[in-house]
Scaffold this active site. Structure first.
Site, PDB file in Angstrom:
ATOM      1  N   GLY A  95       0.838  -1.210   0.000  1.00 45.78           N
ATOM      2  CA  GLY A  95       0.000   0.000   0.000  1.00 45.78           C
ATOM      3  C   GLY A  95       0.861   1.242   0.000  1.00 45.78           C
ATOM      4  CG  ASN A  96      -0.094   4.650  -1.610  1.00 45.87           C
ATOM      5  OD1 ASN A  96      -0.830   5.482  -1.095  1.00 45.87           O
ATOM      6  ND2 ASN A  96      -0.430   4.016  -2.739  1.00 45.87           N
TER       7      ASN A  96
END
Ligand code: CTP
Length: 402
Positions: A210-211
């Site tokens: 993810g980020n």
């Protein structure tokens, strides 16, 4: 907002009935008088005691007590609005076919006021042709359908069919009572699609790539487009910020592939699309069905490019559609922004540089430069994301709708 409005809330047998408790609280807090009618099977999901306490009225469930005749007719006449939330597939089918085997159906059939329903069911049921037919029938009766959301379902599967959140239902109701709130602005009658937040790419059932995108910028843009009169669909990844949809059609997604599918479905009917999501560029080639155990000293994860949503929309873009993308850069910002503008066939690229203080992920502020075709550019100072959203929407209007 809903001061003095008489709302009859119908609750049917669906796991989403737990949200009705909060819905009652919100309606009462907004000033509405709420009476509740439950179908027999809904009592297995929420207690009448909780609901009667919150609504300050006894909860009604039975058709066949000695007062049943006056109950259903008078209740239907008492209400300014009937809201059925959640609406189960079973009650939907009965409403569509005029059946009357419980008090709620009797009230529905004898009501003279508007009716709003918030369906809740599993995706397969939602997509079944029988359900589609029944929804169409309800619409043809003049009933209003609050769109379902995409997300995790009671079955554990992921897809369309989640009941709209209580805040969204209240907003839908409020807008219905005061259409002047949807003030026609420069974008009245226009449809907008906005993406926001990160995407999560599953590695196994417990891990993902993810980020740090918070979704704040995309949410601010969606709200600003809505304030200017546009009908907005916000496709949001698993962002951490709280968001109450307030009239915006919210579709929650998890992965880049989910976001790609939804955007491609919505885009053909959109006038404006703003892609502000931080979509993962790569996803694992294989997603393990079981949790990966730590055995080897070194572990290699093979990744494959995700589909570029902005680019795919750029390829499909028709005359009159406005497509806006973002670029988050650390080096040669202008060069990369202009390359993205051309490569993705966008009308605008909004650059935020990680070299600027107060710009990018996690901040409440942003600093942008908007690039348009033929090298035209406009730079703005560091501002709260809400103000940045105003600058973006102003620029869209100035160059496409003024
Ligand atoms: N974007 C998208 N789909 C992807 C990746 C990005 O729609 N799979 C969109 C973003 O929402 C943003 C724009 O493309 O509007 C720019 O994203 P970015 O990741 O910065 O650009 P890339 O083309 O992926 O290039 P690079 O990673 O080299 O910067």
């Amino acid at each position: 907002m809903l001061k003095g409005k008489k709302i009859l809330l119908g609750i049917t047998g669906s796991i989403a009935a737990y949200k009705s408790i909060y819905l009652v609280r919100l309606l009462v807090k907004s000033g509405a008088e709420v009476k509740i009618v439950m179908t027999p099977s809904s009592k297995d999901f929420v207690s009448t005691l909780t609901l009667s306490t919150l609504s300050h009225h006894p909860v009604l469930t039975d058709l066949f007590d000695e007062q049943s005749w006056s109950n259903h007719v008078m209740l239907g006449r008492w209400a300014d609005l009937i809201v059925i939330a959640p609406l189960s597939v079973n009650t939907l089918s009965k409403m569509a076919n005029g059946q009357c085997d419980n008090l709620l159906l009797a009230v529905y059939l004898s009501a003279t006021c508007p009716v709003v329903v918030a369906p809740a069911m599993d995706e397969d049921m939602w997509k079944h042709p029988a359900t589609r037919e029944n929804i169409k029938k309800l619409e043809s009766f003049g009933n209003k359908i609050i769109p379902v959301e995409k997300g995790e379902l009671a079955s554990g599967l992921y897809g369309d069919g989640r009941m709209a959140e209580p805040e969204q239902i209240v907003q839908f109701i409020t807008d219905g009572f005061s259409p002047e709130q949807n003030k026609p602005g420069a974008l009245a009658g226009k449809k907008a699609l906005v993406t926001a937040g990160p995407t999560y790419e599953a590695i196994d059932p417990v891990r993902f790539i993810g980020n740090h995108s918070s979704g704040k910028m995309g949410i601010a843009i969606a709200k600003e487009l809505y304030n200017r009169g546009a009908e907005v669909t916000l496709v949001m990844g698993p962002a951490s910020v709280e968001f109450s949809a307030n009239g915006i059609h919210l579709i929650r997604v998890v992965s880049a592939e989910d976001m790609f599918k939804v955007c491609n479905q919505v885009f053909p009917r959109a006038d404006i699309a703003v892609m502000s999501a931080a979509v993962a560029d790569y996803t694992p080639v294989k997603k393990a069905n079981q949790k990966i155990k730590k055995k080897e000293e070194q572990f290699r994860l093979e990744l494959i490019k995700t589909k570029d949503i902005l680019k795919s929309l750029g390829e499909k873009k028709k005359k009159g559609q406005v497509l806006v993308g973002f670029a988050l850069e650390t080096t040669e910002e202008k060069k990369h922004a202009l390359e993205k503008l051309a490569k993705k066939n966008a009308d605008m690229i909004i650059l935020n540089s990680l070299n600027d203080a107060g710009a990018g992920f996690g901040h409440d502020t942003n600093k942008i430069t908007i690039f348009r075709k033929k090298g035209r550019q406009i730079s703005f100072g560091t501002k709260p994301k809400e103000e940045v959203a105003k600058d973006i929407v102003d620029t869209i209007i100035r160059f496409h709708y003024a």
